[in-house]
Design a protein around this motif. Structure first.
Motif, PDB file in Angstrom:
ATOM      1  N   SER A   1       0.850  -1.181   0.000  1.00  0.00           N
ATOM      2  CA  SER A   1       0.000   0.000   0.000  1.00  0.00           C
ATOM      3  C   SER A   1       0.888   1.233   0.000  1.00  0.00           C
ATOM      4  CB  SER A   1      -0.924   0.009   1.217  1.00  0.00           C
ATOM      5  OG  SER A   1      -0.189   0.275   2.394  1.00  0.00           O
ATOM      6  N   SER A   2       0.300   2.369  -0.333  1.00  0.00           N
ATOM      7  CA  SER A   2       1.080   3.586  -0.505  1.00  0.00           C
ATOM      8  C   SER A   2       1.616   4.166   0.809  1.00  0.00           C
ATOM      9  CB  SER A   2       0.239   4.644  -1.230  1.00  0.00           C
ATOM     10  OG  SER A   2      -0.938   4.928  -0.493  1.00  0.00           O
ATOM     11  N   VAL A   3       1.203   3.592   1.932  1.00  0.00           N
ATOM     12  CA  VAL A   3       1.714   4.088   3.214  1.00  0.00           C
ATOM     13  C   VAL A   3       3.059   3.467   3.558  1.00  0.00           C
ATOM     14  CG1 VAL A   3      -0.601   4.559   4.085  1.00  0.00           C
ATOM     15  CG2 VAL A   3       0.475   2.352   4.551  1.00  0.00           C
ATOM     16  N   SER A   4       3.472   2.456   2.772  1.00  0.00           N
ATOM     17  CA  SER A   4       4.744   1.773   3.024  1.00  0.00           C
ATOM     18  C   SER A   4       5.719   2.070   1.907  1.00  0.00           C
ATOM     19  CB  SER A   4       4.533   0.260   3.110  1.00  0.00           C
ATOM     20  OG  SER A   4       3.610  -0.063   4.110  1.00  0.00           O
ATOM     21  N   ASP A   5       7.008   1.970   2.193  1.00  0.00           N
ATOM     22  CA  ASP A   5       7.984   2.138   1.119  1.00  0.00           C
ATOM     23  C   ASP A   5       8.713   0.830   0.804  1.00  0.00           C
ATOM     24  OD1 ASP A   5      10.324   3.956   3.282  1.00  0.00           O
ATOM     25  OD2 ASP A   5       9.624   1.877   3.310  1.00  0.00           O
ATOM     26  N   LYS A   6       8.397  -0.216   1.549  1.00  0.00           N
ATOM     27  CA  LYS A   6       9.037  -1.498   1.300  1.00  0.00           C
ATOM     28  C   LYS A   6       8.170  -2.624   1.845  1.00  0.00           C
ATOM     29  CE  LYS A   6      13.347  -4.029   2.347  1.00  0.00           C
ATOM     30  NZ  LYS A   6      14.629  -3.957   3.092  1.00  0.00           N
TER      31      LYS A   6
ATOM     32  N   PHE B   1       9.881  -2.264  -3.606  1.00  0.00           N
ATOM     33  CA  PHE B   1      10.323  -0.950  -3.175  1.00  0.00           C
ATOM     34  C   PHE B   1       9.396   0.081  -3.803  1.00  0.00           C
ATOM     35  CE2 PHE B   1      14.218  -2.028  -1.046  1.00  0.00           C
ATOM     36  CZ  PHE B   1      14.589  -3.234  -1.635  1.00  0.00           C
ATOM     37  N   PHE B   2       8.911   1.018  -2.995  1.00  0.00           N
ATOM     38  CA  PHE B   2       7.898   1.965  -3.453  1.00  0.00           C
ATOM     39  C   PHE B   2       8.361   3.394  -3.205  1.00  0.00           C
ATOM     40  CE2 PHE B   2       3.953   3.572  -4.724  1.00  0.00           C
ATOM     41  CZ  PHE B   2       3.396   4.384  -3.749  1.00  0.00           C
ATOM     42  N   ASN B   3       8.308   4.225  -4.261  1.00  0.00           N
ATOM     43  CA  ASN B   3       8.656   5.638  -4.152  1.00  0.00           C
ATOM     44  C   ASN B   3       7.436   6.454  -4.548  1.00  0.00           C
ATOM     45  OD1 ASN B   3       9.541   8.315  -4.733  1.00  0.00           O
ATOM     46  ND2 ASN B   3      11.626   7.568  -4.986  1.00  0.00           N
ATOM     47  N   LYS B   4       6.708   6.921  -3.547  1.00  0.00           N
ATOM     48  CA  LYS B   4       5.462   7.623  -3.809  1.00  0.00           C
ATOM     49  C   LYS B   4       5.696   8.941  -4.532  1.00  0.00           C
ATOM     50  CE  LYS B   4       1.194   9.005  -1.486  1.00  0.00           C
ATOM     51  NZ  LYS B   4       0.460   9.016  -0.186  1.00  0.00           N
ATOM     52  N   ARG B   5       6.744   9.630  -4.171  1.00  0.00           N
ATOM     53  CA  ARG B   5       7.002  10.944  -4.782  1.00  0.00           C
ATOM     54  C   ARG B   5       7.227  10.814  -6.284  1.00  0.00           C
ATOM     55  NH1 ARG B   5      11.423  13.737  -6.127  1.00  0.00           N
ATOM     56  NH2 ARG B   5      12.790  12.146  -5.239  1.00  0.00           N
TER      57      ARG B   5
END
Lengths: 113, 113
Positions: free
Chosen positions: A51-56, A65-69
């Motif tokens: 989910s978008s609240v996590s970065d990994k 690995f998630f980079n919302k920006r």
């Protein structure tokens, strides 16, 4: 208009290497990102999601690995095995979009022994 | 454990002929149900979804229709097949209380000649 993009279209790695599959999206309302693994002639299987609240998010040899920006994700498969050879789809959903799940074009992974 | 069954496994049909594909989910009451279409080597396109018996929402118009006659059954149909209907049809379900995680069935391979 392709809202979820995946790269590369195909990827070949040697057994034991780390495969990195990339995904990007355009819609900033997307907040859930599952990855699916599909073997030829079969339905896709849910592999791992974030989910978008996590970065990994990690599950065994699979890590997102998630980079919302930057609106980018990547799926890392460590210690790749020939049995991991499949097509991998990144998908995205928005909380207020009802039941709609938007899929990327997929990455075909080949792991050579 | 939940199981999802699709029928038939494969179909070869003539252009202009009718079609009916089915999907049954066992082990889960009141699931959300979905129909997807996948061209050979392509991505997944969501066609329909249903959150309750008798209620179906269309996502993409492809001269197809869907119905949910029972809580555990989802039907995809058309009166006249087109060549463009060829592909892999996938049924999926999600728990209902959360629409995010979707689980796919084995699929039906349709060839229109």
């Amino acid at each position: 208009q392709q809202q979820v993009r995946q790269s590369p279209q195909s990827l070949t790695v040697w057994e034991g290497e780390t495969a990195i599959l990339n995904c990007s999206y355009e819609d900033s309302t997307f907040n859930y990102f599952p990855w699916y693994q599909q073997f030829p002639g079969e339905g896709p299987a849910l592999l791992i999601s974030i989910s978008s609240v996590s970065d990994k998010k990690e599950d065994g040899r699979f890590t997102i690995f998630f980079n919302k920006r930057e609106k980018k994700l990547s799926l890392h498969i460590t210690d790749s095995q020939p049995g991991d050879s499949a097509t991998y789809f990144c998908a995205a959903s928005a909380r207020d979009a009802g039941a709609k799940l938007t899929f990327g074009g997929g990455t075909r992974l080949t792991v050579r022994p | 454990a939940q199981t999802i069954h699709q029928w038939p496994v494969a179909e070869i049909k003539a252009v202009g002929s009718p079609l009916s594909l089915g999907c049954t989910i066992k082990g889960k009451s009141s699931p959300n149900l979905y129909w997807y279409w996948q061209a050979t080597g392509g991505t997944l396109q969501q066609l329909f979804y249903s959150i309750t018996v008798g209620q179906v929402e269309s996502v993409v118009q492809l001269n197809l229709s869907a119905s949910r006659p029972k809580d555990d059954q989802f039907i995809l149909s058309t009166e006249k097949l087109l060549l463009s209907h060829s592909g892999f049809y996938l049924c999926a379900w999600s728990p209902g209380e959360s629409s995010y995680e979707q689980y796919f069935g084995p699929g039906t391979r349709l060839t229109v000649l």
